[in-house]
Design a protein around this motif. Structure first.
Motif, PDB file in Angstrom:
ATOM      1  N   GLY A 151      45.984  60.941  56.506  1.00 54.88           N
ATOM      2  CA  GLY A 151      46.928  59.857  56.255  1.00 54.88           C
ATOM      3  C   GLY A 151      46.333  58.647  55.574  1.00 54.88           C
ATOM      4  N   PHE A 152      45.147  58.782  54.968  1.00 60.64           N
ATOM      5  CA  PHE A 152      44.505  57.649  54.310  1.00 60.64           C
ATOM      6  C   PHE A 152      44.698  57.705  52.800  1.00 60.64           C
ATOM      7  CE2 PHE A 152      42.331  57.613  58.364  1.00 60.64           C
ATOM      8  CZ  PHE A 152      42.166  56.259  58.619  1.00 60.64           C
ATOM      9  N   TYR A 153      45.010  56.527  52.223  1.00 61.85           N
ATOM     10  CA  TYR A 153      45.147  56.369  50.782  1.00 61.85           C
ATOM     11  C   TYR A 153      43.858  55.755  50.218  1.00 61.85           C
ATOM     12  CZ  TYR A 153      50.172  56.808  51.784  1.00 61.85           C
ATOM     13  OH  TYR A 153      51.398  57.244  52.207  1.00 61.85           O
ATOM     14  N   GLN A 154      43.578  56.056  48.944  1.00 59.00           N
ATOM     15  CA  GLN A 154      42.391  55.509  48.299  1.00 59.00           C
ATOM     16  C   GLN A 154      42.720  54.164  47.646  1.00 59.00           C
ATOM     17  OE1 GLN A 154      39.190  57.209  48.189  1.00 59.00           O
ATOM     18  NE2 GLN A 154      38.641  55.075  47.752  1.00 59.00           N
ATOM     19  N   ILE A 155      42.020  53.121  48.064  1.00 51.91           N
ATOM     20  CA  ILE A 155      42.190  51.803  47.438  1.00 51.91           C
ATOM     21  C   ILE A 155      41.505  51.818  46.079  1.00 51.91           C
ATOM     22  CG2 ILE A 155      41.716  49.336  47.614  1.00 51.91           C
ATOM     23  CD1 ILE A 155      41.578  49.740  50.688  1.00 51.91           C
ATOM     24  N   MET A 156      42.231  51.394  45.036  1.00 50.64           N
ATOM     25  CA  MET A 156      41.691  51.407  43.678  1.00 50.64           C
ATOM     26  C   MET A 156      41.527  50.008  43.100  1.00 50.64           C
ATOM     27  SD  MET A 156      43.686  54.718  42.109  1.00 50.64           S
ATOM     28  CE  MET A 156      45.302  53.929  42.268  1.00 50.64           C
ATOM     29  N   GLY A 157      42.145  49.022  43.723  1.00 49.93           N
ATOM     30  CA  GLY A 157      42.025  47.656  43.234  1.00 49.93           C
ATOM     31  C   GLY A 157      42.377  46.666  44.334  1.00 49.93           C
ATOM     32  N   ILE A 158      41.879  45.446  44.200  1.00 47.15           N
ATOM     33  CA  ILE A 158      42.108  44.432  45.229  1.00 47.15           C
ATOM     34  C   ILE A 158      42.209  43.057  44.587  1.00 47.15           C
ATOM     35  CG2 ILE A 158      39.626  44.096  45.636  1.00 47.15           C
ATOM     36  CD1 ILE A 158      40.265  43.623  48.602  1.00 47.15           C
ATOM     37  N   THR A 159      43.091  42.227  45.127  1.00 46.08           N
ATOM     38  CA  THR A 159      43.172  40.809  44.759  1.00 46.08           C
ATOM     39  C   THR A 159      43.369  40.018  46.042  1.00 46.08           C
ATOM     40  OG1 THR A 159      45.577  40.923  44.444  1.00 46.08           O
ATOM     41  CG2 THR A 159      44.190  41.274  42.494  1.00 46.08           C
ATOM     42  N   GLY A 160      43.102  38.718  45.981  1.00 47.04           N
ATOM     43  CA  GLY A 160      43.331  37.881  47.156  1.00 47.04           C
ATOM     44  C   GLY A 160      42.299  36.793  47.298  1.00 47.04           C
ATOM     45  N   THR A 161      42.215  36.253  48.503  1.00 48.40           N
ATOM     46  CA  THR A 161      41.266  35.187  48.797  1.00 48.40           C
ATOM     47  C   THR A 161      40.669  35.402  50.183  1.00 48.40           C
ATOM     48  OG1 THR A 161      42.977  33.753  49.750  1.00 48.40           O
ATOM     49  CG2 THR A 161      42.515  33.495  47.382  1.00 48.40           C
ATOM     50  N   ARG A 162      39.476  34.837  50.367  1.00 41.83           N
ATOM     51  CA  ARG A 162      38.843  34.780  51.694  1.00 41.83           C
ATOM     52  C   ARG A 162      38.318  33.367  51.870  1.00 41.83           C
ATOM     53  NH1 ARG A 162      34.271  34.359  54.505  1.00 41.83           N
ATOM     54  NH2 ARG A 162      34.029  35.603  56.427  1.00 41.83           N
ATOM     55  N   ASN A 163      38.828  32.677  52.873  1.00 41.29           N
ATOM     56  CA  ASN A 163      38.426  31.294  53.145  1.00 41.29           C
ATOM     57  C   ASN A 163      38.437  30.441  51.872  1.00 41.29           C
ATOM     58  OD1 ASN A 163      38.094  32.108  55.762  1.00 41.29           O
ATOM     59  ND2 ASN A 163      35.918  31.628  55.909  1.00 41.29           N
ATOM     60  N   GLY A 164      39.470  30.618  51.071  1.00 45.25           N
ATOM     61  CA  GLY A 164      39.645  29.809  49.869  1.00 45.25           C
ATOM     62  C   GLY A 164      38.910  30.311  48.646  1.00 45.25           C
ATOM     63  N   GLU A 165      38.052  31.316  48.798  1.00 41.22           N
ATOM     64  CA  GLU A 165      37.338  31.881  47.653  1.00 41.22           C
ATOM     65  C   GLU A 165      38.122  33.059  47.085  1.00 41.22           C
ATOM     66  OE1 GLU A 165      33.360  32.955  48.644  1.00 41.22           O
ATOM     67  OE2 GLU A 165      32.750  30.909  49.157  1.00 41.22           O
ATOM     68  N   THR A 166      38.223  33.119  45.756  1.00 40.95           N
ATOM     69  CA  THR A 166      38.956  34.201  45.098  1.00 40.95           C
ATOM     70  C   THR A 166      38.173  35.504  45.176  1.00 40.95           C
ATOM     71  OG1 THR A 166      39.946  32.631  43.546  1.00 40.95           O
ATOM     72  CG2 THR A 166      39.986  34.959  42.919  1.00 40.95           C
ATOM     73  N   ILE A 167      38.874  36.584  45.515  1.00 41.02           N
ATOM     74  CA  ILE A 167      38.253  37.904  45.509  1.00 41.02           C
ATOM     75  C   ILE A 167      38.093  38.356  44.066  1.00 41.02           C
ATOM     76  CG2 ILE A 167      38.593  40.337  46.125  1.00 41.02           C
ATOM     77  CD1 ILE A 167      39.993  39.344  48.665  1.00 41.02           C
ATOM     78  N   THR A 168      36.865  38.738  43.703  1.00 41.55           N
ATOM     79  CA  THR A 168      36.558  39.046  42.302  1.00 41.55           C
ATOM     80  C   THR A 168      36.392  40.530  42.014  1.00 41.55           C
ATOM     81  OG1 THR A 168      34.208  38.663  42.774  1.00 41.55           O
ATOM     82  CG2 THR A 168      35.469  36.809  41.890  1.00 41.55           C
ATOM     83  N   GLY A 169      36.278  41.366  43.041  1.00 44.32           N
ATOM     84  CA  GLY A 169      36.126  42.786  42.762  1.00 44.32           C
ATOM     85  C   GLY A 169      36.047  43.636  44.011  1.00 44.32           C
ATOM     86  N   LEU A 170      36.375  44.905  43.841  1.00 40.62           N
ATOM     87  CA  LEU A 170      36.311  45.883  44.923  1.00 40.62           C
ATOM     88  C   LEU A 170      34.945  46.561  44.882  1.00 40.62           C
ATOM     89  CD1 LEU A 170      38.041  47.431  47.122  1.00 40.62           C
ATOM     90  CD2 LEU A 170      38.516  49.107  45.302  1.00 40.62           C
ATOM     91  N   GLN A 171      34.282  46.641  46.031  1.00 42.60           N
ATOM     92  CA  GLN A 171      33.011  47.365  46.097  1.00 42.60           C
ATOM     93  C   GLN A 171      33.268  48.847  45.857  1.00 42.60           C
ATOM     94  OE1 GLN A 171      30.026  45.884  46.544  1.00 42.60           O
ATOM     95  NE2 GLN A 171      28.896  47.806  46.402  1.00 42.60           N
ATOM     96  N   PRO A 172      32.545  49.482  44.918  1.00 36.18           N
ATOM     97  CA  PRO A 172      32.792  50.904  44.642  1.00 36.18           C
ATOM     98  C   PRO A 172      32.599  51.769  45.891  1.00 36.18           C
ATOM     99  CG  PRO A 172      31.442  49.940  42.913  1.00 36.18           C
ATOM    100  CD  PRO A 172      31.533  48.911  44.005  1.00 36.18           C
ATOM    101  N   ALA A 173      33.508  52.699  46.104  1.00 27.97           N
ATOM    102  CA  ALA A 173      33.387  53.622  47.234  1.00 27.97           C
ATOM    103  C   ALA A 173      32.087  54.401  47.129  1.00 27.97           C
ATOM    104  CB  ALA A 173      34.574  54.586  47.253  1.00 27.97           C
ATOM    105  N   GLY A 174      31.460  54.607  48.284  1.00 25.99           N
ATOM    106  CA  GLY A 174      30.199  55.324  48.300  1.00 25.99           C
ATOM    107  C   GLY A 174      28.985  54.434  48.124  1.00 25.99           C
ATOM    108  N   THR A 175      29.206  53.109  48.097  1.00 26.88           N
ATOM    109  CA  THR A 175      28.098  52.150  48.000  1.00 26.88           C
ATOM    110  C   THR A 175      28.270  51.089  49.084  1.00 26.88           C
ATOM    111  OG1 THR A 175      29.222  50.635  46.466  1.00 26.88           O
ATOM    112  CG2 THR A 175      28.000  52.488  45.505  1.00 26.88           C
ATOM    113  N   PRO A 176      27.177  50.433  49.507  1.00 26.22           N
ATOM    114  CA  PRO A 176      27.294  49.379  50.512  1.00 26.22           C
ATOM    115  C   PRO A 176      27.441  48.010  49.846  1.00 26.22           C
ATOM    116  CG  PRO A 176      24.989  49.888  50.168  1.00 26.22           C
ATOM    117  CD  PRO A 176      25.771  50.798  49.246  1.00 26.22           C
ATOM    118  N   ILE A 177      28.068  47.071  50.532  1.00 24.60           N
ATOM    119  CA  ILE A 177      28.033  45.711  50.011  1.00 24.60           C
ATOM    120  C   ILE A 177      26.585  45.231  50.106  1.00 24.60           C
ATOM    121  CG2 ILE A 177      30.422  45.194  50.631  1.00 24.60           C
ATOM    122  CD1 ILE A 177      29.286  43.506  52.993  1.00 24.60           C
ATOM    123  N   PRO A 178      26.114  44.406  49.172  1.00 23.41           N
ATOM    124  CA  PRO A 178      24.737  43.907  49.217  1.00 23.41           C
ATOM    125  C   PRO A 178      24.440  43.223  50.550  1.00 23.41           C
ATOM    126  CG  PRO A 178      25.719  43.413  47.097  1.00 23.41           C
ATOM    127  CD  PRO A 178      26.822  43.945  47.955  1.00 23.41           C
TER     128      PRO A 178
END
Length: 205
Positions: A58-85
């Protein structure tokens, strides 16, 4: 008359090709989601774009993201299969679901305009399973064991809902109508010219 017939056939073929091309594009439809989460000192929200076909769980694959976190604009989706730095070696899978557990244990990741990275996920290893957010900020030292005072892993409340579903059928109907209209216009012009020629022949006779 031959040129007019050729032009009519060409226009019909081109428009029909557009219709079938759109049918192929419609088969790769996407869903739009609204998402948000919050915790102590954390507020994040925005939109996902995902594929429209869930996997067996029942899981869908996220392909894109927009939004904000604590006032900062989200600039990109971390590629699947990689860790955030800064959170190596924990790879994200960027999966989202309408199930009661909406994220997996790998979660999704994204970057922000402040040079920070976040990765919400479902922590089933907790005494009471729930959502956590890993937050990584500069200086980005590789490895989850190197968390600094600027980094965090905190409980959050997470929610996501589908807000729009494409309607390829209505689009195809409009294109099909356009194809038929184009064909009828050329056919009408062809018949009109034939009629004029016959009348001219009758006058000369």
């Amino acid at each position: 008359m031959k040129n007019l017939a050729l032009l009519s056939a060409t226009a019909l073929t081109a428009t029909t090709g557009l219709v079938f091309g759109t049918m192929q594009a419609a088969s790769a439809a996407t869903l739009t989601w609204q998402w948000n989460y919050s915790g102590t000192g954390i507020t994040a929200n925005g939109n996902f774009v995902s594929n429209d076909t869930p996997d067996d769980l029942g899981f869908y694959q996220i392909m894109g993201i927009t939004g904000t976190r604590n006032g900062e604009t989200i600039t990109g989706l971390q590629p699947a299969g990689t860790p955030i730095p800064g959170n190596e070696p924990f790879n994200v899978d960027n999966l989202i679901s309408l199930n009661s557990q909406q994220l997996t244990g790998d979660g999704f990741g994204y970057s922000t305009s402040g040079g920070n990275y976040s990765s919400p996920f479902f922590a089933n290893f907790l005494p009471t399973p729930g959502y956590l957010e890993v937050f990584s900020a500069p200086p980005l030292t590789p490895g989850f064991e190197n968390f600094g005072t600027e980094d965090s892993e905190l409980p959050i409340s997470f929610s996501a809902t589908i807000v729009s579903v494409p309607e390829p059928t209505s689009t195809l109907s409009l294109l099909a109508l356009g194809t038929l209209s184009t064909y009828l216009v050329f056919k009408r012009k062809k018949l009109s010219k034939l009629t004029d020629n016959k009348q001219s022949d009758g006058v000369q006779a």
